[in-house]
Design a protein around this motif. Structure first.
Motif, PDB file in Angstrom:
ATOM      1  N   ILE A  95       0.862  -1.184   0.000  1.00  0.00           N
ATOM      2  CA  ILE A  95       0.000   0.000   0.000  1.00  0.00           C
ATOM      3  C   ILE A  95       0.895   1.230   0.000  1.00  0.00           C
ATOM      4  CG2 ILE A  95      -1.667   1.331   1.370  1.00  0.00           C
ATOM      5  CD1 ILE A  95      -2.734  -1.388   2.368  1.00  0.00           C
ATOM      6  N   TYR A  96       0.545   2.219  -0.830  1.00  0.00           N
ATOM      7  CA  TYR A  96       1.259   3.492  -0.852  1.00  0.00           C
ATOM      8  C   TYR A  96       0.499   4.502  -0.001  1.00  0.00           C
ATOM      9  CZ  TYR A  96       4.135   2.345  -5.002  1.00  0.00           C
ATOM     10  OH  TYR A  96       5.026   1.807  -5.887  1.00  0.00           O
ATOM     11  N   VAL A  97       1.258   5.319   0.723  1.00  0.00           N
ATOM     12  CA  VAL A  97       0.699   6.448   1.469  1.00  0.00           C
ATOM     13  C   VAL A  97       1.486   7.683   1.049  1.00  0.00           C
ATOM     14  CG1 VAL A  97       0.182   7.418   3.736  1.00  0.00           C
ATOM     15  CG2 VAL A  97       0.114   4.926   3.405  1.00  0.00           C
ATOM     16  N   VAL A  98       0.769   8.678   0.523  1.00  0.00           N
ATOM     17  CA  VAL A  98       1.408   9.900   0.025  1.00  0.00           C
ATOM     18  C   VAL A  98       0.886  11.063   0.859  1.00  0.00           C
ATOM     19  CG1 VAL A  98       1.871  11.327  -2.002  1.00  0.00           C
ATOM     20  CG2 VAL A  98       1.372   8.877  -2.292  1.00  0.00           C
ATOM     21  N   ASP A  99       1.782  11.699   1.615  1.00  0.00           N
ATOM     22  CA  ASP A  99       1.375  12.779   2.512  1.00  0.00           C
ATOM     23  C   ASP A  99       2.591  13.616   2.852  1.00  0.00           C
ATOM     24  OD1 ASP A  99       0.501  14.186   5.063  1.00  0.00           O
ATOM     25  OD2 ASP A  99      -1.298  13.026   4.633  1.00  0.00           O
ATOM     26  N   ASP A 100       2.403  14.923   2.967  1.00  0.00           N
ATOM     27  CA  ASP A 100       3.528  15.814   3.247  1.00  0.00           C
ATOM     28  C   ASP A 100       3.798  16.010   4.735  1.00  0.00           C
ATOM     29  OD1 ASP A 100       1.003  17.269   3.185  1.00  0.00           O
ATOM     30  OD2 ASP A 100       2.197  19.078   3.479  1.00  0.00           O
ATOM     31  N   PRO A 146       1.197  -0.996  -6.095  1.00  0.00           N
ATOM     32  CA  PRO A 146       0.499  -1.277  -4.844  1.00  0.00           C
ATOM     33  C   PRO A 146      -0.907  -1.804  -5.130  1.00  0.00           C
ATOM     34  CG  PRO A 146       0.304   1.038  -5.357  1.00  0.00           C
ATOM     35  CD  PRO A 146       1.162   0.429  -6.441  1.00  0.00           C
ATOM     36  N   VAL A 147      -1.550  -2.316  -4.092  1.00  0.00           N
ATOM     37  CA  VAL A 147      -2.941  -2.747  -4.231  1.00  0.00           C
ATOM     38  C   VAL A 147      -3.895  -1.608  -3.902  1.00  0.00           C
ATOM     39  CG1 VAL A 147      -2.463  -5.189  -3.838  1.00  0.00           C
ATOM     40  CG2 VAL A 147      -2.996  -3.707  -1.882  1.00  0.00           C
ATOM     41  N   LEU A 148      -3.365  -0.536  -3.276  1.00  0.00           N
ATOM     42  CA  LEU A 148      -4.176   0.591  -2.822  1.00  0.00           C
ATOM     43  C   LEU A 148      -3.257   1.781  -2.579  1.00  0.00           C
ATOM     44  CD1 LEU A 148      -6.940   1.672  -1.638  1.00  0.00           C
ATOM     45  CD2 LEU A 148      -6.199   0.716   0.547  1.00  0.00           C
ATOM     46  N   ILE A 149      -3.791   2.995  -2.835  1.00  0.00           N
ATOM     47  CA  ILE A 149      -3.034   4.221  -2.573  1.00  0.00           C
ATOM     48  C   ILE A 149      -3.874   5.151  -1.704  1.00  0.00           C
ATOM     49  CG2 ILE A 149      -1.960   6.288  -3.583  1.00  0.00           C
ATOM     50  CD1 ILE A 149      -1.548   4.599  -6.163  1.00  0.00           C
ATOM     51  N   PHE A 150      -3.311   5.597  -0.581  1.00  0.00           N
ATOM     52  CA  PHE A 150      -3.895   6.658   0.229  1.00  0.00           C
ATOM     53  C   PHE A 150      -3.179   7.943  -0.174  1.00  0.00           C
ATOM     54  CE2 PHE A 150      -4.825   3.009   2.952  1.00  0.00           C
ATOM     55  CZ  PHE A 150      -6.124   3.268   3.343  1.00  0.00           C
ATOM     56  N   LEU A 151      -3.926   8.939  -0.618  1.00  0.00           N
ATOM     57  CA  LEU A 151      -3.342  10.144  -1.189  1.00  0.00           C
ATOM     58  C   LEU A 151      -3.912  11.383  -0.516  1.00  0.00           C
ATOM     59  CD1 LEU A 151      -1.611  11.423  -3.470  1.00  0.00           C
ATOM     60  CD2 LEU A 151      -3.564  11.099  -4.996  1.00  0.00           C
ATOM     61  N   ASP A 152      -3.040  12.159   0.111  1.00  0.00           N
ATOM     62  CA  ASP A 152      -3.443  13.421   0.750  1.00  0.00           C
ATOM     63  C   ASP A 152      -3.864  14.411  -0.328  1.00  0.00           C
ATOM     64  OD1 ASP A 152      -3.801  15.454   2.641  1.00  0.00           O
ATOM     65  OD2 ASP A 152      -1.680  15.974   2.672  1.00  0.00           O
ATOM     66  N   LEU A 153      -4.931  15.120  -0.077  1.00  0.00           N
ATOM     67  CA  LEU A 153      -5.425  16.089  -1.047  1.00  0.00           C
ATOM     68  C   LEU A 153      -4.583  17.363  -1.064  1.00  0.00           C
ATOM     69  CD1 LEU A 153      -7.527  16.992  -3.117  1.00  0.00           C
ATOM     70  CD2 LEU A 153      -8.981  17.714  -1.212  1.00  0.00           C
ATOM     71  N   HIS A 154      -4.261  17.879   0.103  1.00  0.00           N
ATOM     72  CA  HIS A 154      -3.566  19.166   0.196  1.00  0.00           C
ATOM     73  C   HIS A 154      -2.082  18.963   0.501  1.00  0.00           C
ATOM     74  CE1 HIS A 154      -7.817  20.414   1.239  1.00  0.00           C
ATOM     75  NE2 HIS A 154      -7.550  21.016   0.107  1.00  0.00           N
ATOM     76  N   PRO A 201      -7.023   1.303  -6.869  1.00  0.00           N
ATOM     77  CA  PRO A 201      -7.894   2.187  -6.092  1.00  0.00           C
ATOM     78  C   PRO A 201      -7.097   3.281  -5.385  1.00  0.00           C
ATOM     79  CG  PRO A 201      -8.266  -0.121  -5.508  1.00  0.00           C
ATOM     80  CD  PRO A 201      -7.066  -0.071  -6.396  1.00  0.00           C
ATOM     81  N   VAL A 202      -7.623   4.503  -5.470  1.00  0.00           N
ATOM     82  CA  VAL A 202      -7.000   5.649  -4.809  1.00  0.00           C
ATOM     83  C   VAL A 202      -8.016   6.252  -3.852  1.00  0.00           C
ATOM     84  CG1 VAL A 202      -5.957   7.930  -5.098  1.00  0.00           C
ATOM     85  CG2 VAL A 202      -5.519   6.139  -6.801  1.00  0.00           C
ATOM     86  N   VAL A 203      -7.632   6.319  -2.577  1.00  0.00           N
ATOM     87  CA  VAL A 203      -8.477   6.905  -1.544  1.00  0.00           C
ATOM     88  C   VAL A 203      -7.854   8.232  -1.143  1.00  0.00           C
ATOM     89  CG1 VAL A 203      -9.368   6.621   0.799  1.00  0.00           C
ATOM     90  CG2 VAL A 203      -9.261   4.645  -0.751  1.00  0.00           C
ATOM     91  N   MET A 204      -8.584   9.301  -1.405  1.00  0.00           N
ATOM     92  CA  MET A 204      -8.131  10.635  -1.033  1.00  0.00           C
ATOM     93  C   MET A 204      -8.424  10.850   0.449  1.00  0.00           C
ATOM     94  SD  MET A 204      -7.104  11.586  -4.024  1.00  0.00           S
ATOM     95  CE  MET A 204      -6.684  13.302  -3.730  1.00  0.00           C
ATOM     96  N   VAL A 205      -7.466  11.435   1.160  1.00  0.00           N
ATOM     97  CA  VAL A 205      -7.660  11.773   2.565  1.00  0.00           C
ATOM     98  C   VAL A 205      -7.333  13.248   2.749  1.00  0.00           C
ATOM     99  CG1 VAL A 205      -7.311   9.458   3.528  1.00  0.00           C
ATOM    100  CG2 VAL A 205      -5.341  10.924   3.128  1.00  0.00           C
TER     101      VAL A 205
END
Length: 137
Positions: free
Chosen positions: A6-11, A52-60, A83-87
């Motif tokens: 799983i990918y997590v993209v966040d600043d 990945p099987v899923l990506i959590f992606l920060d909006l801002h 699948p990309v889940v925006m958080v």
């Protein structure tokens, strides 16, 4: 058996540290890769990263925000089905609508404590990974 990635993209570095802790302690069946922003993740795609099987992606995020990153992902045929889940800590109705129009699978409030993270990540992974199944590439 290989763990699902799983990918997590966040600043936010503190947030990423909590996410890594939650996955290590409560969701050990997954491995995660973290990226500080969309530009870093998109730059690494050129290096042939494992899908990945899923990506959590920060909006801002600075540099390349979540919507820009999402659009870039969905333009790539090999990444489009993931699948990309925006958080986000907060988004306008227009921002949420734009995310869905760009191909987001969900837009959710960013969990900010360990208990909320554990619940949200468990539910989202259960649905997008276990219920929907792996994505054929």
């Amino acid at each position: 058996m290989k763990k699902q990635l799983i990918y997590v993209v966040d600043d936010e570095a503190d947030y990423l540290t909590l996410v890594q802790f939650v996955f290590a302690e409560f969701l050990p069946q997954y491995s995660i890769a973290v990226f500080q922003n969309g530009e870093v993740m998109m730059g690494n795609l050129q290096k042939g990263l494992e899908h990945p099987v899923l990506i959590f992606l920060d909006l801002h995020m600075p540099i390349m925000n979540g919507q820009q990153t999402l659009r870039g992902l969905k333009q790539r045929l090999d990444w489009k089905p993931i699948p990309v889940v925006m958080v986000t800590n907060g988004a306008s109705d227009q921002e949420v609508q734009a995310c869905y129009e760009a191909g987001a699978n969900s837009c959710l409030a960013k969990p900010m404590n360990i208990e909320a993270m554990q619940l949200l990540f468990n539910q989202v992974c259960s649905y997008w990974v276990n219920t929907n199944g792996p994505i054929p590439y």
